[in-house]
Design an enzyme around this catalytic site. Structure first.
Site, PDB file in Angstrom:
ATOM      1  CB  SER A 243       4.739   3.107   6.624  1.00 32.35           C
ATOM      2  OG  SER A 243       3.321   3.089   6.554  1.00 32.35           O
ATOM      3  CG  ASP A 244       3.929   6.538   0.778  1.00 27.39           C
ATOM      4  OD1 ASP A 244       2.736   6.801   1.054  1.00 27.39           O
ATOM      5  OD2 ASP A 244       4.480   6.955  -0.253  1.00 27.39           O
ATOM      6  CD1 TRP A 245      -2.645   5.978   3.466  1.00 25.24           C
ATOM      7  CD2 TRP A 245      -0.706   6.857   4.153  1.00 25.24           C
ATOM      8  NE1 TRP A 245      -2.913   6.879   4.483  1.00 25.24           N
ATOM      9  CE2 TRP A 245      -1.748   7.424   4.929  1.00 25.24           C
ATOM     10  CE3 TRP A 245       0.600   7.258   4.450  1.00 25.24           C
ATOM     11  CZ2 TRP A 245      -1.535   8.368   5.935  1.00 25.24           C
ATOM     12  CZ3 TRP A 245       0.816   8.201   5.449  1.00 25.24           C
ATOM     13  CH2 TRP A 245      -0.234   8.732   6.166  1.00 25.24           C
ATOM     14  N   GLY A 246       0.863   1.822   2.761  1.00 26.94           N
ATOM     15  CA  GLY A 246       1.053   0.504   2.155  1.00 26.94           C
ATOM     16  C   GLY A 246       2.522   0.210   1.909  1.00 26.94           C
ATOM     17  N   GLY A 247       3.400   0.961   2.546  1.00 27.15           N
ATOM     18  CA  GLY A 247       4.839   0.816   2.297  1.00 27.15           C
ATOM     19  C   GLY A 247       5.502  -0.269   3.138  1.00 27.15           C
TER      20      GLY A 247
END
Ligand code: BGC
Length: 747
Positions: A243-247
């Protein structure tokens, strides 16, 4: 034989993975699928499974971070080679260089002990104002795919995984974690997906990063259609999806779709959606444990490929960072990336022997850019700015006078170590602060209007300060320009504008540079105008200017490359990988851009942005896609076309260097459907080559157009189809400068 051996090895690997999965407890599996520190996943020591160590980013390996605070660790051993940005690399149109830069990045990542490097960024540039365009390659899927593939292969030759990002259509930074993009299937398949498809199928990228944005109602990291339907089923991908960071926003949705590892910017690791919340849902029987097994399998498979586990562990490459060869690669790429946009009266190259006094004007001559831009920031071993490059090149016998020319507010010149911390707070406001998430769209719009008003007021204050300070600086610059054998202006943008998390408000040069350039052109018609920046700017004075040289953020050797081009040791060969519009209002996104209703955009233009839009609307851009000049000239001749197996068509033509200097020409092939049954772009890039030619020399170029190059995506059939009929084949030096034409008939 080799294929059979590979198949057997794969079978063995899958068996070993299965065995490991069977041995793991639920807790151990859960540890593997979410961050245990800000950049690493959890390990399962009992079974000899290490955590996965990731790092940004595309321009080099980022400095070490604290494990649980979004701040640099402050080490002294994590300076690295600062590589040209992807936008610079793409302007070289050189696949071999893309491989080299990828290789260097991979070697440095491995040298720093990383398993996954969060690069390359290959989002298609829809709007020239997108803050992260400098990290991306092009507005065109064919060019992006062609460069992404060798880049990824280069990275992975070092036993490091590329993590190609951000999947998909991450077209803007404004409201990046919540924006919902409505995109029709055809545009997705023709424009936003092809480079990712090539990255996983041809580049064999071991990992891919899900984007922050939503597509058609669903966050990309929880998007079944995107991750299961397209990536896994249609493309057969068996690598790891990170995932993108916090996605990731919802446990069940993320658990039940093909995202394998949740990373985030917050240190509450046990509360990540794929941590305790996932465990609880499994224990309650609401989610099957099988979904976690699938994620663990994908991660283990990547670890096998990287030799982190398995029988080949001992032979894993060690990599290295800051090797002299890496700096040479950075220099070569910088040289090939710079684009000579205009050069009337052959003002360039300058002859150092004829220059007793040189005046260099402009803040960007002496600005270092490595340590900015967001997650692409680099703690560079060194960075040679244009002024240093020029002085190093000329030596002590030429007087070089530097004047700043325009005022850049102090805060922009400090190295901004707190950028990430601030960004985390912002993200947290959206992610954790329920008040923000629960507000109605009227409330959200009102809040964003208030924010925008405040920003505007701050900008006005800053503008007044710039205006006041510029009076003196302009006068100094104009005086200095009058009294010199040659004058070089170095302006452009910086990472206050080309930055993660924000889009530019417009496409104008900041700090009143246009006013200064106007004034300088009055006193020096022969001024060499050069720019460093990550995205197109308006150039209202361009008719009056004789010479314009553009450089993207070109890495640690920027200044040396600059000097070699300006003084003629290197012949410029870069070409634009994106359109430079005359004014922002000419772009389709000016009418259909980010600032509609907060949280929603519709990509109504379909595939018609960039050159596809300018062609269709018959708008002349300032400098078109594919444009770039050289100190020599090239002649094209003798196009022939031959049908090969199936419906492939082999093109052959000659390119001759008719000037007095050696150079390299980027030849481009566009397909223009004649009497297409469906609305299609006037022309689309389908092949290209970079041809090195000595003075007076000519070469035969052969390029093959495949059947699929003629295809478009038919939504009703949900597949690419190729219509029979005539297609014009255009061979050119840019998308407007077409030199040879032929007709291909498909039966
Ligand atoms: C960016 C990614 C980056 C990640 C880790 C995110 O904010 O969008 O590109 O790799 O942070 O720093």
């Amino acid at each position: 034989m080799l294929k059979r051996k590979n198949k057997e090895a794969e079978k063995k690997r899958e068996k070993a993975i299965e065995k490991l999965v069977k041995k793991m407890t639920l807790d151990e599996k859960i540890a593997m699928v979410h961050g245990a520190t800000l950049f690493n996943s959890g390990a399962v020591e009992r079974l000899g499974i290490p955590g996965i160590v990731t790092s940004d980013g595309p321009m080099g390996v980022r400095a070490e971070f604290m494990e649980d605070r979004w701040l640099p660790a402050g080490n002294q051993d994590d300076m690295v080679s600062y590589l040209p940005s992807n936008s610079a690399l793409a302007s070289s149109w050189n696949k071999e260089l893309a491989h080299t830069v990828g290789y260097v990045l991979g070697a440095e990542a491995r040298g720093r002990g990383k398993d996954v490097i969060l690069a390359p960024g290959i989002n298609i540039k829809r709007d020239p104002r997108c803050g992260r365009n400098f990290e991306y390659m092009s507005e065109d899927p064919c060019l992006t795919a062609a460069l992404a593939v060798p880049f990824i292969q280069g990275v992975q030759e070092n036993d490091v995984a590329a993590c190609v990002k951000h999947f998909a259509a991450n077209v803007q930074e404004t409201d990046r974690s919540m924006v919902d993009e409505t995109i029709d299937e055809r545009t997705l398949y023709e424009i936003y997906l092809p480079a990712f498809k090539a990255a996983v199928q041809e580049g064999d990228s071991y990992s891919i990063m899900g984007a922050y944005n939503k597509i058609n109602g669903f966050h990309c990291c929880e998007n079944k259609r995107l991750l299961d339907g397209i990536l896994r089923e249609e493309w057969g991908y068996d690598g790891a999806v990170i995932s993108d960071w916090g996605g990731i926003h919802k446990t069940k949705e993320a658990a039940e779709c093909s995202i394998d590892l949740e990373m985030s910017v917050f240190p509450d690791f046990d509360d990540y959606k794929l941590a305790n919340p996932l465990k609880e849902l499994i224990q309650k029987g609401e989610i099957s444990e099988a979904v976690v097994d699938a994620k663990v399998r994908n991660l283990l498979r990547m670890m096998y490929r990287l030799k982190m586990i398995g029988p080949k562990k001992e032979s894993r490459k060690a990599g290295t960072y800051n090797a002299p060869a890496h700096r040479e690669a950075a220099l070569r790429t910088a040289q090939e990336s710079m684009i000579l946009l205009k050069n009337e009266d052959q003002v360039l190259p300058l002859d150092p022997k004829k220059i007793k006094k040189l005046v260099v004007i402009g803040a960007n001559a002496a600005t270092l850019h490595a340590n900015g831009g967001g997650s692409a920031e680099i703690k560079a071993l060194y960075e040679i700015c244009p002024l240093a490059g020029i002085k190093m090149y000329l030596g002590g016998n030429t007087q070089v006078e530097y004047v700043k020319g325009y005022y850049v507010p102090e805060k922009l010149q400090e190295s901004d170590v707190s950028w990430q911390a601030t960004s985390v707070d912002d993200e947290k406001g959206i992610e954790v602060g329920q008040a923000v998430r629960d507000e109605s769209s009227e409330q959200a719009n009102a809040r964003h209007r208030r924010d925008a008003e405040e920003r505007l007021k701050a900008q006005e204050r800053e503008q007044a300060e710039i205006h006041e300070k510029n009076e003196k600086l302009f006068a100094q610059a104009i005086e200095a320009a009058k009294d010199a054998d040659a004058v070089i202006f170095v302006g452009g943008l910086n990472h206050e504008f080309d930055v993660e998390g924000f889009d530019r408000p417009d496409m104008k040069l900041p700090y009143e540079q246009d006013l200064l350039i106007d004034a300088l052109l009055q006193v020096r018609k022969d001024i060499v105008l050069t720019f460093v920046g990550g995205s197109p700017v308006e150039m209202p004075w361009r008719e009056q200017a004789k010479t314009i040289l553009w450089s993207y953020y070109a890495g640690m050797e920027t200044g040396n490359a600059f000097a070699k081009i300006i003084f003629g040791e290197v012949n410029p060969s870069g070409k634009l990988a994106e359109t430079f519009p005359t004014r922002y209002e000419d772009c389709v996104t000016a009418k259909n851009g980010q600032f509609g209703v907060w949280g929603k955009i519709t990509l109504e233009e379909g595939p018609y942005f960039g050159y596809r839009h300018f062609d269709r609307q018959h708008i002349a851009p300032a400098f078109c896609f594919g444009h770039g000049l050289s100190y020599t000239e090239y002649e094209y001749s003798g196009l022939t076309m031959k049908k090969e197996k199936g419906r492939d068509i082999k093109l052959t033509f000659s390119v001759k260097n008719i000037g007095k200097r050696a150079g390299a020409e980027i030849v481009q092939v566009y397909i223009a459907p004649i009497s297409a049954r469906t609305a299609r772009p006037d022309k689309e890039l389908k092949a290209f080559a970079k041809v090195e030619l000595g003075a007076g020399k000519s070469k035969k170029v052969s390029l093959t157009l495949k059947q699929e190059d003629f295809a478009y995506f038919d939504e009703s059939l949900h597949k690419f189809v190729t219509d029979a009929g005539d297609y014009e084949i255009l061979v050119g030096a840019s998308c407007e400068d077409i030199r040879l034409r032929g007709i291909a008939t498909l039966s």
